[in-house]
Design an enzyme around this catalytic site. Structure first.
Site, short mmCIF file in Angstrom:
data_model
loop_
_atom_site.label_atom_id
_atom_site.label_comp_id
_atom_site.label_asym_id
_atom_site.label_seq_id
_atom_site.Cartn_x
_atom_site.Cartn_y
_atom_site.Cartn_z
N ASP A 1 0.80 -1.23 0.00
CA ASP A 1 0.00 0.00 0.00
C ASP A 1 0.83 1.27 0.00
OD1 ASP A 1 -2.66 -0.89 0.16
OD2 ASP A 1 -2.41 -1.40 2.27
C1 BGC Z 1 0.15 0.94 6.44
C2 BGC Z 1 -0.16 -0.26 5.65
C3 BGC Z 1 -1.61 -0.40 5.53
C4 BGC Z 1 -2.26 0.86 5.05
C5 BGC Z 1 -3.75 0.69 5.06
C6 BGC Z 1 -0.50 2.14 5.84
O1 BGC Z 1 -0.22 3.25 6.61
O2 BGC Z 1 1.52 1.11 6.51
O3 BGC Z 1 0.38 -1.39 6.24
O4 BGC Z 1 -1.90 -1.39 4.61
O5 BGC Z 1 -1.88 1.96 5.81
O6 BGC Z 1 -4.48 1.83 5.01
C1 NOJ Z 2 -1.81 -4.09 5.29
C2 NOJ Z 2 -2.95 -4.09 4.35
O1 NOJ Z 2 -4.11 -4.52 5.00
C3 NOJ Z 2 -2.67 -4.97 3.15
O2 NOJ Z 2 -3.73 -4.90 2.25
C4 NOJ Z 2 -1.38 -4.56 2.51
O3 NOJ Z 2 -1.11 -5.46 1.46
C5 NOJ Z 2 -0.24 -4.56 3.49
N1 NOJ Z 2 -0.57 -3.74 4.63
C6 NOJ Z 2 1.06 -4.05 2.89
O4 NOJ Z 2 1.02 -2.69 2.64
#
Ligand code: BGC
Ligand code: NOJ
Length: 811
Positions: free
Chosen positions: A483
C-alpha cells in the site's frame, strides 16, 4: 521471557500475569455478534459492523492504554477489586486469564474471595454471556457488594467520537427489573436496541455514567462502588451505561453464581409497535429466556466448544513437533477465522471505524479459511465481487453492514482484481463447486448489471492485460500489495494522505510484483477456462501469461534478484543501481511461487539473495537498505523511519511467500527455517522483546534498522494468518486441495520425521500417514489409498466414499 504458557489440551493460552507488555486479547463471536476482550477485561462489542453498530464504547489511544471494557467490581469490606484486575488495578492475590477458542476465562482471588469469570458469545445468538462465580474461601462470613458496568456506545462509532455534541442529547435507556435497555435511535424507527441483564434480582442500578462514577471521576474506583450504593439513575442524554448492584452474603466455603448477558436485538422493520418512549422487548425476552440460568449458559458454552472442535478437526496434524501441531491445529486456524470475520476492521490497532472489509485482504484471508466453512467463503466471494467495477478494477474496501464499496478509499490498487481469481480458484479446488462461476453478480452493487461470476474473473484478468506500461509490465496504479509504494503520488502536497491523493494511475509506473501475481493467477484463470470449456479464452490467457513471463525475464530481472518496480519516470525501484531500497521481498516471493525463473536457473539466485540480504534473526525484512530519507517519487513507504512497517520492517505477511517459494524449489530445510523464525509458538520465549500476543501473528516485527528491532506491532488482523496456514498446511506439510482431488506433496527439513494428517475434504475424511525418511526434503515415492497404489500424488475421489486411508512414502 514468558508471561504465560500454551495449554494445548484445553486449546488455550494461559496468561499468568495481568502485566503483559501490551494488552493480550481474544475475539469472541463467529457470526454477527463480536467482542474483543483483553487479558484485563478491556474491549468492546459490536454487531456485524464495528463502525456502524458499535454496542459498547472503547477509547483508543487512551491512558491507561486499554481503556474501557465490561467490568465487574467487588467491594469486599472496603477493598475494591476486579476479576481481571482492571480498571481498579488492585493487585489480586492470584490471577489467571485463559484465552480459548471463542471464549476467555479469568480466575483470580483477593483476601480469600475467589472470582471466576467466563466470557463467551454463543455460536448462534446475538449476545455475550458472562458467567461469574464468587466463592468465599475464608473462615468467616463475607458481606460483599458486586457491581457490573458497561458503557454504551451510541451505535455509529464515528459519530460517537466526532459529532458528540449531538450524541450528548440522544441517549435513552429503560429499566425493567434487572434488565437495562439501551434504546438510543429506537425513536428513529431503527428497531434495534441492546440490553444488559443479570439472572437475579438486583439491589440497585445506575444508567447514568456520572451518577455511577461520580462527576469527573475515572472508572477505577466508581463513587457508587465505594459507597456500596447505586442511585437508580435514569440516563437522559449524556453517557448511558448499565450498572447493576448485587449485595450478597457468602458463608465460609459458600459459592454464588450469576449469569450476565449483553444482548443485541432487531425487531422486524414492519413492527407496528408504537408505544411512545417504550421499546418492544419481545426479542430481548426470548433471548434472555435462552440463557438465564447457569445450566443453560453452560449448555451454550458446551455447544460453542463443540462447534470449534468440529471445525478445527477439518485439518489436524500429529507430528513430532509440538509447535507445528499447536499452530496448525489450533492457533493458526483460529486466527484465520478471526481475520475472515474482521478483515482489517477491528482490533487493538485498527479502530473499527477506518477500514471495513478489504477487497485484497478478504480474498487472501479466504485462502486460509475456505476449508473451514466453504459456504461462508462462497458468500464472501459474491459480496466481494459485487463491489467490482465493470472494467475489472475494484473498490479497495467495503463496509460489512451495507456491503457497499467504500467511496472514501475508492479504487486504483492494481493488484486488487487478480486476488479475486486467487480466491475463486481456491474455493473451487476446495469444494468442486464450479456452479459458483454461474452466479449472477452485479458490478458496483448496482441492480441490473449482473453477469456470471466467471465474467468478473475475466474482467480481473483483462484489467491487467489492458493496463501495461512501457516495459510490458503491469501498471501499478495507486499501489499494489504494498500500500505504501505510491509511485504515482509524487504530486501530492505535504500532509496529504498518500493513499487518497495523487493521480490514480500514471502511464508509466509498473510493478514486477503484479507481473508475478499475473503469471501465478493468470495460469489459474487459464486452467479454469479450460475446465469450463472456454477453450479460445484459455488459449488467449495462456498467451498473455507467457508474454508476461517473458517481460519479467526481459525487464524485471536485476541480475541477482527480481526488480520491484519502475517509478513514474521509468527509473528502477529495488535494483542494485538504487541508492537505497535495492532489494524487495515481494517480487522474489511471488515470481518464484509463480515458477518464474525456475527453468532458467535464476529463481534460486533470487531466494539466495533474500537469504543473504534480507534475513535477520527475527525474520525476513521487506527491503534493504532501508530508506533513510523521504523520496517524493516513492511515497508513503519512505515516510516510515528505517526498520518500521513497509520501510524495512519484517513484514510478516510476505515471509510465508518466501517459505512457499523455497518449497517450489524443493528446499525444505530453508523453507522451514523461514517458517520457524516468525512462528508465534517458536518465539514465545522472547515475549518480552516481541511484546504482542504469543499465540497469533502480528503484521510487523521491527527490522534490524529500528531501535526496537524484534518488537512486533499490529497483532491479529494480518494476511500473515492465511498465508502461513497455506504455507504450513499446503507447502510444508503438503496437503493441497486440487480440482480433481487432494494432492499430497510435502516439503520439510531433512530432520523432520513421519507425521499424520486428518483432512476433511469434499464431504470425506482423509486419514493420511506420511512416512518420511530423515534426510529427505521433498518427493513422494508412492501412495497407497485403502490398500491400493495410485498413479501420481493426487488421490482419486470415489463416488460415495466418505473415508480414505492413505499411506504416503517419501524418498
Ligand atoms: C500501512 C499499511 C496499511 C495501510 C492501510 C499504511 O499506513 O503502513 O500497512 O496497509 O496503511 O491503510
Ligand atoms: C496491510 C494491508 O491490510 C494490506 O492490504 C497490505 O497489502 C499490506 N498492509 C502491505 O502494505
Amino acid at each position: 521471557m514468558k508471561f504465560g504458557y500454551f495449554d494445548d489440551k484445553a486449546k488455550e493460552y494461559v496468561i499468568t500475569t495481568p502485566h503483559t507488555p501490551l494488552p493480550w486479547i481474544n475475539y469472541l463471536g463467529s457470526n454477527d455478534f463480536f467482542s474483543l476482550i483483553s487479558n484485563t477485561c478491556g474491549g468492546y462489542s459490536f454487531y456485524k459492523d464495528a463502525k456502524l453498530l458499535r454496542i459498547t464504547r472503547y477509547r483508543y489511544n487512551n491512558i491507561p492504554a486499554d481503556s474501557n471494557g465490561k467490568y465487574y467490581y467487588i467491594n469486599d469490606d472496603g477493598v475494591i477489586w476486579n476479576p481481571g484486575t482492571m480498571p481498579s488495578a488492585t493487585e489480586t492475590d492470584t490471577y489467571e486469564c485463559r484465552h480459548g477458542l471463542g471464549y476467555s476465562r479469568f480466575c483470580s482471588s483477593k483476601n480469600n474471595l475467589k472470582a471466576e469469570l467466563l466470557v463467551f458469545v454463543p455460536s448462534d445468538a446475538s449476545c455475550e454471556i458472562n458467567c461469574l462465580k464468587l466463592k468465599n474461601n475464608s473462615e468467616t462470613e463475607k458481606n460483599i457488594s458486586l457491581f457490573s458496568y458497561v458503557e454504551f456506545c451510541l451505535w455509529n462509532a464515528v459519530d460517537d467520537a466526532s459529532n458528540f455534541q449531538r450524541n450528548l442529547s440522544i441517549g435513552e435507556v429503560e429499566v425493567q427489573g434487572s434488565t437495562i435497555y439501551h434504546k438510543t435511535e429506537y425513536r428513529e424507527r431503527r428497531k434495534h436496541y441492546s440490553f444488559f441483564t443479570v439472572n437475579t434480582q438486583v439491589d440497585n442500578y445506575d444508567t447514568n455514567r456520572d451518577a455511577f462514577l461520580g462527576a469527573g471521576n475515572g472508572n477505577a474506583f466508581p463513587e457508587a462502588v465505594c459507597k456500596k450504593k447505586c442511585s437508580n439513575s435514569i440516563a437522559s442524554g449524556w453517557y448511558p451505561i448499565a450498572a447493576h448492584q448485587i449485595d450478597l452474603t457468602l458463608l465460609p466455603g459458600e459459592e454464588k453464581e450469576f449469569v450476565f448477558m449483553l444482548g443485541y436485538c432487531e425487531n422486524p422493520a414492519d413492527d407496528k409497535w408504537e408505544a411512545p418512549g417504550i421499546i418492544n422487548k419481545t426479542s430481548a425476552k426470548a433471548l434472555i429466556e435462552r440463557f438465564n440460568t447457569m445450566e443453560k449458559a453452560m449448555q451454550a458454552f458446551a455447544e460453542l466448544k463443540n462447534y470449534w472442535e468440529t471445525l478445527l478437526a477439518r485439518f489436524a496434524v500429529v507430528s513430532e513437533n509440538e509447535h507445528i501441531d499447536r499452530m496448525a491445529n489450533i492457533w493458526n486456524q483460529y486466527q484465520c477465522m478471526v481475520t475472515f470475520n474482521m478483515s482489517r476492521s477491528a482490533s487493538y490497532y485498527e479502530s473499527g471505524t477506518g477500514r471495513g472489509m478489504g477487497f485484497r485482504d478478504s480474498c487472501q484471508d479466504l485462502l486460509g479459511f475456505v476449508h473451514l466453512i466453504p459456504e461462508r467463503a462462497r458468500e464472501r466471494i459474491i459480496d466481494i465481487a459485487s463491489t467490482q467495477f465493470p472494467d475489472g478494477s475494484a473498490y479497495h474496501q467495503y463496509q460489512p453492514l451495507t456491503k457497499q464499496g467504500n467511496l472514501d478509499v475508492g479504487s486504483g490498487f492494481n493488484d486488487d482484481p487478480l486476488w479475486l481469481i486467487a480466491a475463486v480458484a481456491a474455493y473451487i479446488k476446495e469444494t468442486g463447486d464450479y456452479g459458483i462461476l454461474d452466479v449472477q453478480v452485479p458490478f458496483d452493487c448496482k441492480k441490473g448489471t449482473e453477469v456470471p461470476l466467471f465474467e468478473h474473473l475475466e474482467k480481473s484478468f483483462y484489467y491487467t492485460v489492458t493496463h501495461l506500461g512501457p516495459h510490458k509490465l503491469p501498471l501499478i496504479g495507486r499501489a499494489d500489495w504494498n500500500d505504501c509504494l505510491n509511485l504515482n503520488c509524487f504530486s501530492s502536497e505535504p500532509g496529504e494522505s498518500f493513499q487518497t491523493t495523487g493521480p490514480s494511475e500514471g502511464p508509466v509506473a509498473e510493478s514486477v510484483f503484479i507481473a508475478g501475481m499475473f503469471v501465478k493467477y493468470g495460469k489459474e484463470f487459464e486452467e479454469l477456462c479450460e475446465r469450463t470449456g472456454h477453450t479460445e479464452l484459455a488459449k488467449e490467457a495462456g498467451k498473455a501469461v507467457d508474454e508476461m513471463y517473458q517481460a519479467v525475464l526481459d525487464n524485471g530481472w536485476d541480475g541477482e534478484w527480481f526488480l520491484r518496480a519502475y517509478d513514474a519516470q521509468s527509473e528502477k525501484v529495488g535494483s542494485k543501481e538504487c541508492e537505497e531500497g535495492k532489494i524487495f521481498i515481494e517480487p522474489q516471493g511471488f515470481c518464484v511461487m509463480a515458477g518464474i525463473g525456475k527453468e532458467e536457473g535464476i529463481a534460486e539466485k533470487a531466494l539466495d539473495s533474500v537469504n543473504e540480504l534480507l534475513e535477520t534473526k527475527y525474520g525476513i525484512m521487506i527491503l534493504q537498505p532501508a530508506y533513510t530519507r523521504y523520496h517524493l517519487e516513492l511515497g508513503e513507504i519512505t515516510s516510515y523511519p528505517p526498520g518500521y512497517k513497509e520501510n524495512a520492517g519484517i513484514f510478516c505477511h510476505n515471509n510465508p511467500w518466501i517459505s512457499i517459494a523455497e518449497t517450489v524449489l524443493g528446499r525444505g530445510n530453508r523453507a522451514f527455517e523461514v517458517y520457524r523464525k516468525i512462528c508465534p509458538s517458536y518465539i514465545e520465549e522472547i515475549s518480552d522483546i516481541h511484546r504482542t500476543e504469543p499465540y497469533v501473528y502480528s503484521q510487523m516485527i521491527a527490522g534490524a534498522d529500528a531501535p526496537g528491532f524484534g518488537e512486533a506491532k499490529n497483532s491479529w488482523l494480518t494476511g500473515t494468518a492465511a498465508w502461513t496456514f497455506v504455507n504450513l498446511s499446503q507447502a510444508l506439510l503438503g496437503i493441497l486441495p486440487g480440482y480433481d482431488g487432494l494432492i499430497v506433496d510435502p516439503c520439510l527439513p531433512e530432520t523432520f520425521g513421519d507425521f499424520k494428517v486428518n483432512r476433511h475434504f469434499r464431504g470425506a475424511d482423509y486419514h493420511i500417514e506420511i512416512h518420511k525418511p530423515k534426510g529427505v526434503q521433498k518427493g513422494v515415492r508412492w501412495i497407497e489409498v485403502d490398500g491400493e497404489r495410485i498413479n501420481g500424488n493426487q488421490i482419486p475421489m470415489v463416488n460415495g466414499r466418505n473415508e480414505y486411508h492413505v499411506i504416503v512414502q517419501m524418498g
